[in-house]
Write an enzyme that holds these catalytic residues in place. Structure first.
Site, PDB file in Angstrom:
ATOM      1  CB  ALA A  11       4.254  12.312  53.321  1.00 63.78           C
ATOM      2  CG  HIS A  30       7.590  38.294  59.023  1.00 66.66           C
ATOM      3  ND1 HIS A  30       7.003  39.539  59.027  1.00 66.66           N
ATOM      4  CD2 HIS A  30       6.606  37.419  59.260  1.00 66.66           C
ATOM      5  CE1 HIS A  30       5.715  39.415  59.266  1.00 66.66           C
ATOM      6  NE2 HIS A  30       5.451  38.128  59.407  1.00 66.66           N
TER       7      HIS A  30
END
Length: 136
Positions: A101, A48
């Site tokens: 990770a 956005h």
């Protein structure tokens, strides 16, 4: 498919996607063959608003009203994304990569690399002449 009948997410053969994976596309996300995704992964081709030097939204504008900015994401064949990896718009993860990770992938990763961290950085590359991973 989207309203104009485009396919926004393309997933190859033999892909394993584990629990709580969030893939959000308004433009294009391509996932190659034989990709392994651990749990809690986030992949998005959009944001956005724009926050770069060329086009910048004002910080006082309402976030939901900011124009969606879309940049394609490509995840190559034989890629392994570890637990809680985040892949951001405009990124290509090359063939044969491993992303550790909790890594946040903000820039493209070349093929046959291991990348870790926030932001993710390449720490090893595969050397096909000696058939071993080499520290970068």
């Amino acid at each position: 498919m989207s309203e104009d009948n485009r396919i926004c997410i393309s997933i190859g053969k033999d892909v394993q996607i584990n629990d709580y994976v969030h893939i959000g596309a308004v433009g294009s996300i391509t996932i190659g063959d034989n990709v392994l995704m651990a749990s809690k992964i986030y992949i998005s081709d959009n944001n956005h608003g724009s926050y770069d030097e060329l086009i910048s939204d004002h910080p006082m504008s309402i976030p939901i009203d900011r124009k969606a900015i879309c940049k394609p994401v490509v995840i190559g064949d034989n890629v392994w994304l570890g637990e809680s990896v985040c892949v951001l718009p405009g990124v290509t993860i090359g063939e044969g990569c491993v992303v550790g990770a909790l890594s946040v992938v903000t820039k493209s990763i070349p093929p046959y690399s291991i990348a870790v961290g926030n932001p993710a950085k390449v720490v090893k590359e595969y050397d096909f002449e000696i058939n071993k991973w080499i520290k970068k």
